[in-house]
Design an enzyme around this catalytic site. Structure first.
Site, PDB file in Angstrom:
ATOM      1  N   TYR A 165      86.165  -0.914  74.015  1.00  0.00           N
ATOM      2  CA  TYR A 165      86.979  -0.111  73.083  1.00  0.00           C
ATOM      3  C   TYR A 165      88.307  -0.828  72.797  1.00  0.00           C
ATOM      4  CZ  TYR A 165      88.230   4.180  70.645  1.00  0.00           C
ATOM      5  OH  TYR A 165      88.560   5.106  69.678  1.00  0.00           O
ATOM      6  N   LYS A 172      94.792   4.375  69.908  1.00  0.00           N
ATOM      7  CA  LYS A 172      94.614   5.820  70.127  1.00  0.00           C
ATOM      8  C   LYS A 172      95.716   6.368  71.037  1.00  0.00           C
ATOM      9  CE  LYS A 172      90.885   6.717  67.706  1.00  0.00           C
ATOM     10  NZ  LYS A 172      91.056   7.292  66.358  1.00  0.00           N
TER      11      LYS A 172
HETATM   12  P1  NAD Z   1      83.712   7.182  60.011  1.00  0.00           P
HETATM   13  O1  NAD Z   1      83.456   5.726  59.854  1.00  0.00           O
HETATM   14  O2  NAD Z   1      82.803   8.118  59.349  1.00  0.00           O
HETATM   15  O3  NAD Z   1      85.209   7.541  59.600  1.00  0.00           O
HETATM   16  C1  NAD Z   1      86.258   6.605  59.660  1.00  0.00           C
HETATM   17  C2  NAD Z   1      87.005   6.751  58.367  1.00  0.00           C
HETATM   18  O4  NAD Z   1      88.188   5.926  58.356  1.00  0.00           O
HETATM   19  C3  NAD Z   1      86.162   6.342  57.166  1.00  0.00           C
HETATM   20  O5  NAD Z   1      86.090   7.410  56.248  1.00  0.00           O
HETATM   21  C4  NAD Z   1      86.942   5.189  56.558  1.00  0.00           C
HETATM   22  O6  NAD Z   1      86.846   5.125  55.144  1.00  0.00           O
HETATM   23  C5  NAD Z   1      88.350   5.555  57.009  1.00  0.00           C
HETATM   24  N1  NAD Z   1      89.277   4.434  56.839  1.00  0.00           N
HETATM   25  C6  NAD Z   1      89.248   3.212  57.450  1.00  0.00           C
HETATM   26  N2  NAD Z   1      90.226   2.428  56.937  1.00  0.00           N
HETATM   27  C7  NAD Z   1      90.881   3.166  55.996  1.00  0.00           C
HETATM   28  C8  NAD Z   1      91.958   2.923  55.109  1.00  0.00           C
HETATM   29  N3  NAD Z   1      92.609   1.734  55.082  1.00  0.00           N
HETATM   30  N4  NAD Z   1      92.367   3.923  54.276  1.00  0.00           N
HETATM   31  C9  NAD Z   1      91.739   5.117  54.290  1.00  0.00           C
HETATM   32  N5  NAD Z   1      90.710   5.416  55.094  1.00  0.00           N
HETATM   33  C10 NAD Z   1      90.285   4.437  55.937  1.00  0.00           C
HETATM   34  O7  NAD Z   1      83.685   7.419  61.600  1.00  0.00           O
HETATM   35  P2  NAD Z   1      84.147   8.675  62.474  1.00  0.00           P
HETATM   36  O8  NAD Z   1      83.520   8.440  63.795  1.00  0.00           O
HETATM   37  O9  NAD Z   1      83.911   9.944  61.741  1.00  0.00           O
HETATM   38  O10 NAD Z   1      85.708   8.408  62.658  1.00  0.00           O
HETATM   39  C11 NAD Z   1      86.697   9.367  62.333  1.00  0.00           C
HETATM   40  C12 NAD Z   1      87.764   9.409  63.409  1.00  0.00           C
HETATM   41  O11 NAD Z   1      87.194   9.936  64.604  1.00  0.00           O
HETATM   42  C13 NAD Z   1      88.337   8.039  63.767  1.00  0.00           C
HETATM   43  O12 NAD Z   1      89.722   8.179  64.025  1.00  0.00           O
HETATM   44  C14 NAD Z   1      87.607   7.711  65.062  1.00  0.00           C
HETATM   45  O13 NAD Z   1      88.318   6.791  65.876  1.00  0.00           O
HETATM   46  C15 NAD Z   1      87.568   9.101  65.674  1.00  0.00           C
HETATM   47  N6  NAD Z   1      86.612   9.283  66.773  1.00  0.00           N
HETATM   48  C16 NAD Z   1      85.297   8.949  66.622  1.00  0.00           C
HETATM   49  C17 NAD Z   1      84.424   9.134  67.688  1.00  0.00           C
HETATM   50  C18 NAD Z   1      82.967   8.755  67.548  1.00  0.00           C
HETATM   51  O14 NAD Z   1      82.289   8.595  68.567  1.00  0.00           O
HETATM   52  N7  NAD Z   1      82.419   8.635  66.352  1.00  0.00           N
HETATM   53  C19 NAD Z   1      84.878   9.672  68.888  1.00  0.00           C
HETATM   54  C20 NAD Z   1      86.219  10.023  69.009  1.00  0.00           C
HETATM   55  C21 NAD Z   1      87.088   9.821  67.957  1.00  0.00           C
END
Ligand code: NAD
Length: 273
Positions: A165, A172
């Site tokens: 990670y 984060k």
């Molecule tokens: P995802 O890829 O669907 O979403 C990530 C989003 O970030 C995308 O919509 C992407 O377009 C956007 N993004 C990236 N760069 C950008 C920019 N310059 N401008 C605007 N938007 C931008 O994946 P997700 O898992 O739904 O991630 C959403 C959040 O949840 C993130 O912060 C991720 O770290 C967090 N998260 C995810 C998990 C997991 O296991 N999937 C667990 C905990 C936290």
């Protein structure tokens, strides 16, 4: 699309308008949250990162009767200015914000943190994944009245070392600390600010983490609930934090991860995963 999953319906968000930042496709955590908020009566505006994603996001947003679907690259001040002015011109105010955005180079999500973290990618990761919440929260707060609420999405890699990670864990940690400072600043104006720390969920962002498969199976085996993190649980927590149900809750990082974060030593069976 919108009607697929039976998200609990009701009126908890009726009359509230909010901005959803971070839908890339139907697996995105932000999309699950959006569906839950819509099922409770919220009116939603969506942002998408770039033209390529518009094709995916627009039909999803339209399936939830959204009329405000705007491009917003959080790395660009001009793009942020333009997106927030669309919301301001159309609505004049905002009740809630969902920030669900993160990015780092794929090469940084494997192997040694100390060797694989370049200055450039450290800065870029912080910019997209932590600073963007500070910026969006500041802009959103100017449109919010007392009762407004914001959330961001984080992961346990901020608190503990999770293999691969790496720099995202550091971002984060910055995001969670920023959330607390923002909560302090906006609290006197009656605006609440919280984070949801979700367990692993299969999305585009999660696909970038090497050893992802091990991460899912180990989390399942070691967590008290012996289960994956359900996107619906994350969406339910978002509903609580963004609706008036969450009154008095601010500055909190709420874990929705099948209980994985409480485990100090996993059962032996989990070690075979
Ligand atoms: P995802 O890829 O669907 O979403 C990530 C989003 O970030 C995308 O919509 C992407 O377009 C956007 N993004 C990236 N760069 C950008 C920019 N310059 N401008 C605007 N938007 C931008 O994946 P997700 O898992 O739904 O991630 C959403 C959040 O949840 C993130 O912060 C991720 O770290 C967090 N998260 C995810 C998990 C997991 O296991 N999937 C667990 C905990 C936290």
């Amino acid at each position: 699309m919108g009607g697929e999953a039976p998200f609990p319906s009701g009126d908890l968000m009726r009359g509230k308008r909010g901005m959803i930042m971070g839908v890339a496709n139907k697996n995105s955590i932000a999309w699950h949250i959006a569906q839950q908020l819509h099922a409770q009566g919220a009116e939603l505006a969506f942002t998408y990162a770039n033209e390529a994603l518009e094709r995916r996001v627009r039909p999803l947003a339209e399936s939830l009767e959204s009329k405000l679907i705007v491009e917003c690259d959080v790395l660009s001040d001009g793009s942020m200015d333009a997106a927030f002015s669309v919301i301001d011109n159309a609505w004049g105010d905002l009740d809630f914000l969902v920030h669900s955005i993160a990015f780092t180079d794929k090469e940084a999500l494997e192997g040694s943190f100390v060797e694989n973290t370049t200055r450039k990618n450290f800065k870029d990761t912080m910019d997209v994944s932590a600073y963007s919440f500070v910026d969006a929260a500041n802009r959103a707060s100017k449109l919010m009245k007392p009762g407004g609420s914001m959330i961001t999405l984080t992961y346990l890699g901020s608190e503990r070392v999770i293999p691969n990670y790496n720099v995202m864990g550091v971002a984060k940690a910055a995001l969670e600390a920023s959330m607390r400072y923002i909560a302090r600043d906006l609290g006197p104006r009656g605006i609440r600010v919280n984070a949801i720390s979700a367990g692993p969920i299969k999305t585009l962002a999660a696909a970038g983490i090497s050893s992802g498969r091990h991460m899912f199976s180990f989390n399942r085996a070691a967590s008290p609930l012996r289960d994956d993190t359900e996107p619906k649980g994350v969406a339910g927590a978002a509903l609580y934090l963004l609706s008036d149900l969450g009154a008095s809750c601010t500055g909190e990082t709420h874990h929705v991860d099948a209980g994985f974060h409480i485990v100090g030593m996993p059962d032996e069976a989990a070690l075979k995963e």
